[in-house]
Design an enzyme around this catalytic site. Structure first.
Site, PDB file in Angstrom:
ATOM      1  CD  GLU A  24       2.070   8.783  -0.266  1.00  8.59           C
ATOM      2  OE1 GLU A  24       1.843   9.911  -0.027  1.00  8.59           O
ATOM      3  OE2 GLU A  24       1.372   7.776   0.117  1.00  8.59           O
ATOM      4  CG  ASP A  25       6.129   6.225   1.014  1.00 10.51           C
ATOM      5  OD1 ASP A  25       5.652   7.297   0.560  1.00 10.51           O
ATOM      6  OD2 ASP A  25       5.715   5.985   2.061  1.00 10.51           O
ATOM      7  CG  HIS A  61      -0.350   0.468   2.479  1.00  6.51           C
ATOM      8  ND1 HIS A  61       0.164  -0.706   3.300  1.00  6.51           N
ATOM      9  CD2 HIS A  61      -0.208   1.726   3.234  1.00  6.51           C
ATOM     10  CE1 HIS A  61       0.684   0.079   4.563  1.00  6.51           C
ATOM     11  NE2 HIS A  61       0.021   1.339   4.318  1.00  6.51           N
ATOM     12  CG  ASP A 103      -1.805   3.749   7.148  1.00  5.09           C
ATOM     13  OD1 ASP A 103      -0.696   3.273   6.800  1.00  5.09           O
ATOM     14  OD2 ASP A 103      -1.982   4.593   7.248  1.00  5.09           O
TER      15      ASP A 103
END
Length: 709
Positions: free
Chosen positions: A122-123, A118, A183
């Site tokens: 993005e990272d 997840h 999360d």
């Protein structure tokens, strides 16, 4: 994403989870960190770092394939390698912990795979195309949805529109929000070393938005732990007091709840009913609420009994035995099996009392109901059957999403602007209780506690509810402002007039976003409507109307039957005295070429003359239909309003509007605006209203209004 999150530096003697879920092992992040640093395992082996996840997953899905999890972990670990959390642990420990939370709740393999990945898009350098190529469209869709949620800015300026997008993403696939909630739970567990002001900001966001969403998705296991973690941050003194209460109770020798549990087991054994009887300790916030409600807590107040059976019918069998052999507290009984809650929850609730005054709450449900009660939508698994034609990039409608979410998505599309959406959303999330009312056709409506017939009308008919004129609640006539109770039967009465319109006053009685937004949209589109057309009021609007039978040069009132000999004028019946044939009437010219018609005995006539207004000759035309306002004075008693409106309906008269003033010295004043087909029927109508028990007078309305200047 939680690059800033870290483990608490020094865990206290008791945390919101440590005193209750002792049977659930907490993931050891440092051990996982060491395992992650060793790199991925051989291709044909499951990495040691996800052993907890695999074990928890197989407990719910014995035949689940673990290969997707292995490949997802390998990609996530290699992509996040070198990234560290503030605690010094490898970043991979975060997606591992999130995935373990979901695995323990019974999430299916696709959700767990997406959870491991997840934060990669993005990272890290991983792209959505890579995720789609290696794991398929479904995993890619979930990862993309969570990635978009990670970009939600909860700052004051960005909240409305970003949260709106967040809800749309949730509605398209509730598994996206499931991952987001897990999360947030892990981030809240590891919030300890952040600055106090940042802890408080995150806790408030969690309290105001994510906890209500967890409640509505039915994920009680996440909701209750989030509540406790938020409680500890935002109310540390009350939290510490509650912790001491729980610790003190645990130190006592006798446990009345355990003793009552043994009594229940004995009753069920003797009846031959196979059931598992468990003690469910209350979480911190629940104990705090009970202590505020009841004051001094007794032993049985610190938990509840949970009875698990195999079949739905066994639930009612257990209930019958407990109510027969023990002392039931009947007021505590609720049947959420026949009528499930808005978030899919099903269970029977009751309570039994001992001779010494100890009262134990009892929850009765099947094992499957219990799974859904704990995990909500997560327990439903994959809501899709993937096919070649399934849309991937476009929006989809999750067929398993709860009804409240479908309604939410409907009204967010109808909201005229973001601010309206935001204010109604906050009101909706603040509602933590829902009632179920039954329609006349046997269907049901889920509404927030405190909802009125206005809300029921818009929930059932949408914008067609603009034409609603009243309701029958449990067989008795009721106004639209009537507040509904759980279990009521409501029949909505729809007007036949295509020009029927909502009143601005409806907003005072509308509790649901759908009703409020529909009414506000209509009022915005009709700025001169929705208000009472009182004499000279700012909302008064003339209704010029030509008439085939009016003499040349004469004007006739729109919808009324008064005629004036003044070319170009429009006619309006005064709201202060509501004249009807054969009243003796007079008229006065006011602003905009309008002639207002009053009864000659109306107090406004003298005021008009006093300021020099010239009278205008008025006569009644041939039309017999009229609108009149009547005031009924009565002594207060139950069902008086329903009896009065029923008497009016039996006379064949339509109710345009009705108001009831607060009782004063046991007396109540009712005001009705009514539409009659024939003005000659007015005396008979007034007699019928006077014949209603408790009514001591019925008269024509005489409003005291200031003369126009």
């Amino acid at each position: 994403m939680s690059a800033e999150a870290t483990n608490p530096a020094t865990p206290g003697p008791a945390t919101p989870g440590s005193l209750r879920r002792k049977s659930r092992p907490r993931i050891d992040l440092r051990r996982l960190g060491r395992a992650a640093l060793l790199g991925p395992a051989a291709r044909d082996r499951l990495p040691d770092a996800i052993g907890h996840v695999a074990e928890a997953h197989r407990a719910h899905h014995p035949d689940a394939a673990l290969e997707p999890l292995r490949r997802a972990y390998v990609l996530a670990e290699s992509s996040h390698r070198g990234q560290m959390r503030k605690s010094g642990e490898p970043y991979i420990t975060h997606p591992l912990a999130v995935t373990l939370i979901l695995a323990e709740l019974g999430a299916e393999t696709t959700t767990l795979t997406a959870s491991l990945l997840h934060d990669t898009v993005e990272d890290t350098e991983v792209t959505l195309d890579q995720v789609r190529e290696q794991f398929g469209d479904e995993v890619c869709y979930l990862v993309d949805g969570v990635t978009k949620l990670e970009k939600v800015d909860y700052g004051a300026a960005a909240e409305p529109e970003t949260f709106r997008k967040m809800l749309v993403a949730t509605g398209n696939d509730v598994r996206v929000m499931s991952i987001k909630l897990a999360d947030r739970l892990h981030n809240m567990r590891t919030l300890g070393v952040m600055r106090p002001e940042k802890q408080e900001r995150i806790a408030k966001i969690t309290r105001d938005f994510l906890i209500p969403l967890a409640e509505r998705l039915g994920v009680q296991a996440l909701k209750t732990e989030l509540e406790d973690l938020v409680f500890a941050i935002l109310h540390p003194e009350e939290y510490e007091h509650t912790r001491e209460l729980i610790v003190d109770n645990a130190a006592r020798g006798a446990d009345p709840l355990a003793e009552i549990a043994e009594d229940v087991r004995a009753v069920l054994r003797e009846a031959g009913l196979q059931a598992e009887v468990l003690i469910r300790p209350r979480h911190f916030v629940s104990v705090h609420r009970v202590s505020r409600k009841r004051g001094q807590l007794r032993g049985a107040d610190f938990g509840r009994l949970l009875v698990l059976v195999n079949e739905d019918a066994d639930c009612y069998g257990v209930l019958g035995e407990l109510h027969t052999c023990l002392t039931p507290v009947v007021s505590e009984f609720k049947d959420f099996i026949a009528v499930p809650k808005f978030n899919l929850y099903q269970s029977l609730h009751t309570a039994v009392a001992r001779a010494d005054g100890e009262v134990a709450e009892v929850l009765i449900r099947t094992h499957q109901m219990h799974k859904v009660a704990e995990a909500g939508v997560i327990a439903l698994g994959n809501p899709y059957t993937p096919g070649a034609d399934d849309p991937v990039d476009g929006e989809r409608a999750d067929p398993t999403r709860p009804g409240w979410l479908s309604r939410l998505l409907d009204w967010q599309e109808s909201a005229p602007d973001t601010d309206t959406f935001w204010s109604t959303l906050r009101e909706d999330l603040a509602q933590d209780r829902e009632i179920t009312v039954f329609r006349a056709d046997g269907g049901s409506l889920g509404l927030p506690e405190g909802a009125s017939c206005v809300d029921a009308a818009y929930a059932q008919y949408g914008e067609d509810a603009h034409a609603c004129i009243g309701a029958r609640v449990n067989g008795r006539l009721a106004t639209l402002s009537t507040v509904l109770r759980d279990g009521d039967t409501v029949q909505l009465l729809m007007g036949q007039d295509p020009a029927s319109e909502p009143s601005r006053e409806w907003l005072e009685h509308a509790q649901t976003p759908g009703a409020r937004i529909a009414i506000q949209r209509w009022l915005a589109a009709h700025p001169s409507a929705g208000d009472e057309q009182h004499e000279e009021g700012p909302a008064a609007a003339p209704r010029p109307s030509a008439s085939a039978d009016a003499p040349a040069g004469a004007a006739r009132s729109g919808g009324a039957n008064a005629v004036v000999d003044q070319p170009g004028a429009s006619v309006r019946l005064a709201g202060c005295c509501t004249p009807v044939p054969p009243d003796e009437v007079t008229g006065f010219a006011v602003r905009g070429g309008v002639v207002t018609v009053h009864r000659v005995e109306c107090a406004a006539v003298e005021r008009m003359k006093g300021v020099g207004r010239a009278e205008v000759s008025v006569r009644w035309g041939d039309t017999t239909a009229c609108r009149v306002t009547l005031v009924a004075e009565s002594f207060g008693r139950p069902h008086l309003l329903a009896d009065l409106t029923e008497a009016i309906a039996l006379e064949g008269v339509a109710i345009v509007s009705a108001t009831v003033e607060p009782p004063s010295q046991q007396r109540v004043r009712h005001t009705y605006t009514l539409q009659l087909l024939d003005a000659a029927h007015l005396p008979a109508l007034m007699r019928a209203m006077r014949n209603v028990p408790g009514v001591y007078d019925v008269s024509r309305a005489q409003h005291h209004v200031a003369a126009a200047q």
